[in-house]
Design a protein around this motif. Structure first.
Motif, PDB file in Angstrom:
ATOM      1  N   GLU A  79      -1.986  -3.683   8.324  1.00 19.94           N
ATOM      2  CA  GLU A  79      -3.322  -3.556   7.753  1.00 19.94           C
ATOM      3  C   GLU A  79      -4.355  -4.347   8.545  1.00 19.94           C
ATOM      4  O   GLU A  79      -5.466  -3.872   8.788  1.00 19.94           O
ATOM      5  N   ASP A 104      -8.224   5.126  -7.405  1.00 17.94           N
ATOM      6  CA  ASP A 104      -9.384   4.428  -6.845  1.00 17.94           C
ATOM      7  C   ASP A 104      -9.181   4.017  -5.386  1.00 17.94           C
ATOM      8  O   ASP A 104     -10.050   3.399  -4.788  1.00 17.94           O
ATOM      9  N   ARG A 105      -8.046   4.373  -4.815  1.00 17.23           N
ATOM     10  CA  ARG A 105      -7.692   4.104  -3.414  1.00 17.23           C
ATOM     11  C   ARG A 105      -7.679   2.610  -3.082  1.00 17.23           C
ATOM     12  O   ARG A 105      -7.984   2.218  -1.969  1.00 17.23           O
ATOM     13  N   ASN A 106      -7.323   1.801  -4.035  1.00 13.39           N
ATOM     14  CA  ASN A 106      -7.231   0.360  -3.813  1.00 13.39           C
ATOM     15  C   ASN A 106      -5.800  -0.140  -3.795  1.00 13.39           C
ATOM     16  O   ASN A 106      -5.570  -1.319  -3.537  1.00 13.39           O
ATOM     17  N   GLU A 123      -7.940   5.244   7.446  1.00 13.80           N
ATOM     18  CA  GLU A 123      -7.238   3.960   7.491  1.00 13.80           C
ATOM     19  C   GLU A 123      -6.062   3.947   6.509  1.00 13.80           C
ATOM     20  O   GLU A 123      -4.965   3.489   6.843  1.00 13.80           O
ATOM     21  N   ILE A 124      -6.311   4.471   5.306  1.00 15.18           N
ATOM     22  CA  ILE A 124      -5.245   4.537   4.298  1.00 15.18           C
ATOM     23  C   ILE A 124      -4.131   5.466   4.774  1.00 15.18           C
ATOM     24  O   ILE A 124      -2.947   5.164   4.607  1.00 15.18           O
ATOM     25  N   GLU A 172      -6.916  -3.546   1.584  1.00 10.95           N
ATOM     26  CA  GLU A 172      -8.204  -3.978   2.109  1.00 10.95           C
ATOM     27  C   GLU A 172      -8.874  -2.833   2.862  1.00 10.95           C
ATOM     28  O   GLU A 172     -10.087  -2.815   3.002  1.00 10.95           O
ATOM     29  N   VAL A 173      -8.065  -1.910   3.385  1.00  8.57           N
ATOM     30  CA  VAL A 173      -8.624  -0.755   4.079  1.00  8.57           C
ATOM     31  C   VAL A 173      -9.259   0.174   3.045  1.00  8.57           C
ATOM     32  O   VAL A 173      -8.749   0.314   1.945  1.00  8.57           O
ATOM     33  N   LYS A 174     -10.369   0.797   3.393  1.00  5.26           N
ATOM     34  CA  LYS A 174     -11.100   1.621   2.424  1.00  5.26           C
ATOM     35  C   LYS A 174     -11.283   3.069   2.860  1.00  5.26           C
ATOM     36  O   LYS A 174     -11.359   3.957   2.031  1.00  5.26           O
ATOM     37  N   LYS A 175     -11.383   3.298   4.164  1.00  4.62           N
ATOM     38  CA  LYS A 175     -11.621   4.658   4.639  1.00  4.62           C
ATOM     39  C   LYS A 175     -10.354   5.492   4.509  1.00  4.62           C
ATOM     40  O   LYS A 175      -9.237   4.975   4.568  1.00  4.62           O
ATOM     41  N   ASP A 176     -10.545   6.801   4.348  1.00  2.00           N
ATOM     42  CA  ASP A 176      -9.397   7.696   4.173  1.00  2.00           C
ATOM     43  C   ASP A 176      -8.446   7.653   5.362  1.00  2.00           C
ATOM     44  O   ASP A 176      -7.223   7.617   5.190  1.00  2.00           O
TER      45      ASP A 176
END
Length: 158
Positions: free
Chosen positions: A150, A124-126, A102-103, A96-100
């Protein structure tokens, strides 16, 4: 947020000058009074009250320490068991996190927890691909990561 911190420090120094006492205790009292003033005037700032992200970060640290302790105990049980009765697996963790950042934080928290390791991040960083030393129930492991790490990371980035 930086403006609020700067204003709070400025108010603490003004308090020191008004009370004509230049020691640490006077600064701390001024800082706390400035904190109260900024809290009362928080609707005039464009960002949220700057103490809230700090408290959520403290919550994230406490959650990590709890998970660290529990996973250390689980790995210790696996190591000290007379037979290797483990179910290692690699599973996909939808993000659910999207920013770099956060990941990155989520990946580091998972990797720093004994018994788990982030293997890869999808293009796709998902999705994170996580290796678990012992995960008899993958859905439960995914649910635990999402509800602890998360969720709290998403609270920090609000």
């Amino acid at each position: 947020m930086a403006l609020q911190i700067l204003l709070n420090v400025l108010l603490a120094f003004v308090w020191m000058f008004l009370s004509a006492s230049f020691n640490a205790s006077t600064f701390i009292v001024g800082y706390i009074l400035g904190l109260l003033i900024i809290f009362m005037l928080r609707r005039y700032f464009h960002s949220r009250f700057y103490v809230i992200p700090f408290l959520v970060i403290c919550k994230l640290i406490l959650i990590f320490l709890k998970e660290l302790l529990l996973s250390n105990i689980a790995v210790l049980k696996v190591i000290l068991a007379p037979s290797m009765n483990i179910q290692p697996c690699i599973f996909a963790l939808p993000l659910e996190v999207k920013k770099d950042w956060e990941i990155t934080v989520l990946s580091n928290l998972i990797t720093l927890t004994p018994g788990t390791l982030v293997v890869d991040v999808s293009e796709d960083r998902n999705t994170l691909y996580v290796h678990a030393l012992d995960a008899p129930n993958v859905e439960e492991t995914i649910k635990q990561i999402k509800e602890s790490f998360e969720k709290t990371i998403l609270e920090v980035s609000k």
